[in-house]
Design an enzyme around this catalytic site. Structure first.
Site, PDB file in Angstrom:
ATOM      1  CG  ASP A 133      -1.973   1.079   1.148  1.00 24.90           C
ATOM      2  OD1 ASP A 133      -2.568   1.413   2.174  1.00 24.90           O
ATOM      3  OD2 ASP A 133      -2.160   1.613   0.040  1.00 24.90           O
ATOM      4  CE  LYS A 135      -3.146   5.420  -0.196  1.00 25.54           C
ATOM      5  NZ  LYS A 135      -3.558   4.027   0.036  1.00 25.54           N
ATOM      6  CG  ASN A 138       0.395   5.198   3.124  1.00 25.30           C
ATOM      7  OD1 ASN A 138      -0.383   5.947   3.712  1.00 25.30           O
ATOM      8  ND2 ASN A 138       0.036   4.035   2.628  1.00 25.30           N
ATOM      9  CG  ASP A 151      -1.160   4.291   7.379  1.00 26.06           C
ATOM     10  OD1 ASP A 151      -2.015   4.636   6.583  1.00 26.06           O
ATOM     11  OD2 ASP A 151      -1.425   3.797   8.496  1.00 26.06           O
ATOM     12  CB  THR A 168      -5.941   6.575  -5.460  1.00 27.77           C
ATOM     13  OG1 THR A 168      -5.516   6.557  -6.829  1.00 27.77           O
ATOM     14  CG2 THR A 168      -4.740   6.255  -4.578  1.00 27.77           C
TER      15      THR A 168
END
Ligand SMILES: CC[C@@H](NC(=O)c1cc2[nH]nc(NC(=O)c3ccc(N4CCN(C)CC4)cc3)c2s1)c1ccccc1
Length: 273
Positions: A133, A135, A138, A151, A168
């Site tokens: 995850d 992105k 983060n 995160d 997204t």
């Protein structure tokens, strides 16, 4: 500290961030005056999305990750309705705000961040942690502008289909979009997406709606705007990462030996191990 922490040990400052499951505040531990970020997660929200046990697992993982480019989780405590995470404070704030402010990063800055991420991910993969995850939201910056992956709820979030659908899709690798079992190589795909976004200011498969983004990812519909500030080497690296067959993507080690990284990444910023 015996007997664990409680909210009374901290002076709470301004709110730093707001996410789906909680908020992050600037805080200071009263006795030591040590500055931290305190993330507050509401138990009710966790139950509602059945994320409680996953959160626990992710916290155990994050607690054991010690790397200069991974945000530290120092500890946690809870009260009747909330769980509190004591996190490292990243003074520079969110990387994506910096990216939007200056529209795109220089090749040197982009290569430095990609090298930092590659080191951090190689470390996480050694510890059998797949991010899934990553992105810009983060990614944080410390007081020296060095990148920190934040995160800890990584697989927690990416395993929750609802979350991915409302978030997204730009960063999802094809196997994630097709909901196939995925492995470490998803992070390599994401590095290609991030490298593209760092240099051009927008992710490579951006489209007006989710269906078109899906289609563009599945087709690996990659085009490079003609701009003088992006070298051919950078495009070659991006093309070697945005490969549909996950087995054919450039490995993290190979990224760190790539001519574009060797030429542009700041050796001081990408701390080894
Ligand atoms: C990555 C999202 C995640 N965030 C964390 O865990 C977070 C953990 C953590 N540690 N330090 C942070 N620092 C900041 O958020 C921050 C923001 C702005 C700052 N500046 C504003 C502009 N100024 C010019 C310089 C100072 C400085 C620090 C954050 S966020 C999250 C997850 C759930 C709920 C909320 C937030």
């Amino acid at each position: 500290k015996r007997g664990g922490w409680s909210i009374n040990d901290f002076e709470i400052g301004k709110r730093l961030g707001q996410g789906k499951f909680g908020r992050v505040y600037l805080a200071r531990e009263a006795k030591s005056q040590y500055i931290v970020a305190l993330k507050v997660i509401f138990k009710e929200q966790l139950e509602k999305y059945r994320m409680h046990h996953q959160l626990k697992r992710e916290m155990e993982i994050q607690r054991n990750l010690r790397h200069p480019h991974v945000l530290r989780l120092y500890g946690w405590f809870h009260d009747a309705e909330r769980i509190f995470l004591i996190l490292e404070y990243a003074h520079g704030g969110e990387l994506y705000k910096e990216l939007h402010r200056i529209h795109h990063f220089s090749e040197k800055q982009a290569a430095t961040y990609i090298a930092s991420l590659s080191h951090a991910l190689a470390y996480c993969h050694e510890k059998h942690v797949i991010h899934r995850d990553i992105k810009p939201e983060n990614l944080l910056l410390d007081h020296e502008g060095r990148l920190k992956i934040a995160d800890f709820g990584w697989s927690v979030q990416s395993q929750n289909k609802r979350h991915t659908l409302c978030g997204t899709l730009d960063y999802l690798a094809p196997e994630m979009v097709e909901n196939k079992s995925h492995d470490y190589a998803v992070d390599n795909w994401t590095l290609g997406v991030l490298c593209y976004e760092f240099l051009y200011g927008a992710p490579p498969f951006e489209a007006d709606n989710q269906a078109d983004t899906f289609r563009r990812i599945m087709k690996v519909d990659l085009t490079f705007p003609s701009t003088p500030h992006v070298s051919t080497d950078a495009k070659v690296l991006i093309m070697q990462l945005l490969v549909k067959d996950s087995a054919k993507r450039l490995s993290l080690e190979k990224i760190l030996q790539h001519p574009w990284i060797i030429k542009n990444a700041d050796p001081n910023d990408t701390i080894l191990k």
